[in-house]
Write an enzyme that holds these catalytic residues in place. Structure first.
Site, PDB file in Angstrom:
ATOM      1  N   HIS A  72       4.000   1.346   2.325  1.00  0.00           N
ATOM      2  CA  HIS A  72       5.246   0.602   1.500  1.00  0.00           C
ATOM      3  C   HIS A  72       5.820   1.402   0.336  1.00  0.00           C
ATOM      4  O   HIS A  72       7.151   1.682   0.332  1.00  0.00           O
ATOM      5  CB  HIS A  72       5.003  -0.622   0.863  1.00  0.00           C
ATOM      6  CG  HIS A  72       4.327  -1.714   1.720  1.00  0.00           C
ATOM      7  ND1 HIS A  72       2.999  -2.098   2.011  1.00  0.00           N
ATOM      8  CD2 HIS A  72       4.855  -2.422   2.831  1.00  0.00           C
ATOM      9  CE1 HIS A  72       2.744  -2.873   2.835  1.00  0.00           C
ATOM     10  NE2 HIS A  72       3.927  -3.164   3.485  1.00  0.00           N
ATOM     11  N   LYS A 103       7.949   3.939  10.696  1.00  0.00           N
ATOM     12  CA  LYS A 103       7.814   4.236  12.296  1.00  0.00           C
ATOM     13  C   LYS A 103       6.540   3.898  12.718  1.00  0.00           C
ATOM     14  O   LYS A 103       6.329   3.840  13.927  1.00  0.00           O
ATOM     15  CB  LYS A 103       7.534   5.927  12.282  1.00  0.00           C
ATOM     16  CG  LYS A 103       9.177   6.538  12.017  1.00  0.00           C
ATOM     17  CD  LYS A 103       9.048   7.905  12.225  1.00  0.00           C
ATOM     18  CE  LYS A 103      10.227   8.937  12.180  1.00  0.00           C
ATOM     19  NZ  LYS A 103       9.879  10.173  12.302  1.00  0.00           N
ATOM     20  N   HIS A 133       0.830  -1.338   0.000  1.00  0.00           N
ATOM     21  CA  HIS A 133      -0.059   0.049   0.092  1.00  0.00           C
ATOM     22  C   HIS A 133       0.975   1.121  -0.183  1.00  0.00           C
ATOM     23  O   HIS A 133       2.048   1.099  -0.259  1.00  0.00           O
ATOM     24  CB  HIS A 133      -1.045   0.012   1.240  1.00  0.00           C
ATOM     25  CG  HIS A 133      -0.342  -0.229   2.638  1.00  0.00           C
ATOM     26  ND1 HIS A 133       0.649   0.652   3.008  1.00  0.00           N
ATOM     27  CD2 HIS A 133      -0.426  -1.225   3.164  1.00  0.00           C
ATOM     28  CE1 HIS A 133       1.206   0.266   4.113  1.00  0.00           C
ATOM     29  NE2 HIS A 133       0.638  -0.928   4.281  1.00  0.00           N
TER      30      HIS A 133
HETATM   31  P1  AMP Z   1       4.875  -5.291   6.481  1.00  0.00           P
HETATM   32  O1  AMP Z   1       4.518  -5.506   5.096  1.00  0.00           O
HETATM   33  O2  AMP Z   1       3.498  -4.948   7.362  1.00  0.00           O
HETATM   34  O3  AMP Z   1       5.835  -6.160   7.257  1.00  0.00           O
HETATM   35  O4  AMP Z   1       5.592  -3.612   6.353  1.00  0.00           O
HETATM   36  C1  AMP Z   1       6.682  -3.502   5.740  1.00  0.00           C
HETATM   37  C2  AMP Z   1       7.444  -2.308   6.171  1.00  0.00           C
HETATM   38  O5  AMP Z   1       6.431  -1.179   5.852  1.00  0.00           O
HETATM   39  C3  AMP Z   1       7.640  -2.002   7.589  1.00  0.00           C
HETATM   40  O6  AMP Z   1       8.939  -1.600   7.848  1.00  0.00           O
HETATM   41  C4  AMP Z   1       6.432  -1.302   8.059  1.00  0.00           C
HETATM   42  O7  AMP Z   1       6.601  -0.713   9.128  1.00  0.00           O
HETATM   43  C5  AMP Z   1       6.409  -0.456   6.956  1.00  0.00           C
HETATM   44  N1  AMP Z   1       5.001   0.169   6.938  1.00  0.00           N
HETATM   45  C6  AMP Z   1       3.750  -0.581   7.175  1.00  0.00           C
HETATM   46  N2  AMP Z   1       2.554   0.371   7.191  1.00  0.00           N
HETATM   47  C7  AMP Z   1       3.178   1.566   7.101  1.00  0.00           C
HETATM   48  C8  AMP Z   1       2.564   3.178   6.894  1.00  0.00           C
HETATM   49  N3  AMP Z   1       1.263   3.198   7.177  1.00  0.00           N
HETATM   50  N4  AMP Z   1       3.573   4.042   6.866  1.00  0.00           N
HETATM   51  C9  AMP Z   1       4.882   3.836   6.811  1.00  0.00           C
HETATM   52  N5  AMP Z   1       5.550   2.688   6.608  1.00  0.00           N
HETATM   53  C10 AMP Z   1       4.390   1.649   6.968  1.00  0.00           C
END
Ligand code: AMP
Length: 273
Positions: free
Chosen positions: A34, A145, A31
């Site tokens: 990412h 963050k 999304h």
């Molecule tokens: P995930 O796929 O959920 O493991 O997330 C991958 C990376 O994207 C991680 O470093 C998360 O902290 C970051 N991330 C997820 N959601 C957000 C968001 N809304 N804003 C910024 N970074 C995000």
């Protein structure tokens, strides 16, 4: 964009490239959050690598591993359109064998907050991040963050294990109404989606109190709990940037964290003050 699934192939491909590498580990269902990480990596590096790996070891037995949203084709398109150079797309068997060595989260900081309600979760996170960093050997790795405790523990691991990578934190991306973007938001039905707005409201309330000079942590968390009611609250905490409890907000050194359950979905968020 090159798509590689074998760790050995990726290592061979990157070896001797002599260019700066920005790396973004993800679990897919990409999304705008990412995409913000990818954008920052593109600004700061010559090559950008994104991994898409739904890491089983960071899910507890009764958690949502099986139903975690999968959007592989859309994710490939998003990466391609965002200018990603290499997508690393391994299978579980590429990443894990039997009788594995693993990284253990620190005894205190890995078992409070999310680590308390999900004991062992951060062992899985740190282990997979260590593996991924060893495969990609990036110059910089980007983390949101929004997952503040994860970011804190990964930064600790890199420092304490003397690893050669710069960890770059990226601000949380939100919907217009304040809800922090998360792959898990798709679990929310219409009513739950409305209830979830209480999370951002509680953080805005905290921020408004601080702007008015209310710095007492207990006063702030009490007001936040009021705003969050009747949601099930896992924690509301005022911490410093090293994740120590604060009795009073310290401007430019504070993170206020919330984790709640909305329906059956656990959602977390925070603000950095
Ligand atoms: P995930 O796929 O959920 O493991 O997330 C991958 C990376 O994207 C991680 O470093 C998360 O902290 C970051 N991330 C997820 N959601 C957000 C968001 N809304 N804003 C910024 N970074 C995000």
């Amino acid at each position: 964009m090159k798509i590689i699934s074998s760790p050995a192939e990726l290592k061979n491909y990157l070896v001797g490239m002599n260019q700066s590498i920005g790396f973004i580990p993800t679990m897919g269902a990409l999304h705008e959050g990412h995409i913000a990480l990818i954008k920052k990596a593109k600004e700061q590096n010559e090559i950008v690598v994104v991994s898409l790996f739904l890491n089983p070891t960071q899910f507890l037995k009764d958690e949502d591993l099986e139903k975690y949203p999968k959007k592989d084709e859309a994710d490939k398109k998003i990466c391609e359109l965002s200018g990603v150079d290499i997508m690393f797309f391994p299978q579980v068997s590429d990443m894990y064998g039997v009788d594995e060595v693993s990284v253990l989260a620190p005894k205190i900081r890995g078992y409070v907050l999310e680590g308390e309600s999900r004991p062992g979760h951060f062992n899985g996170v740190l282990t997979v991040v260590m593996k991924l960093l060893n495969i990609v050997k990036p110059t910089r790795a980007y983390f949101g963050k929004k997952d503040a405790q994860q970011l804190n523990l990964i930064s600790l691991m890199v420092k304490q294990l003397f690893m050669d990578v710069e960890i770059v934190p990226v601000d949380t991306v939100r919907e217009k109404d304040g809800l922090a973007l998360s792959s898990r938001n798709v679990y929310l039905n219409k009513d739950e989606r409305v209830e979830a707005l209480k999370i951002a409201s509680s953080l805005r309330r905290a921020s408004a109190m601080v702007s008015k000079g209310v710095l007492n942590s207990e006063e702030i968390t009490t007001a936040m709990r009021e705003t969050l009611a009747p949601l099930e609250i896992f924690y509301v905490e005022v911490l410093d940037r090293q994740f120590n409890r604060l009795s009073h907000v310290e401007i430019a050194n504070t993170v206020i964290l919330v984790e709640v359950k909305v329906g059956t979905t656990r959602l977390l968020d925070n603000i950095w003050l």
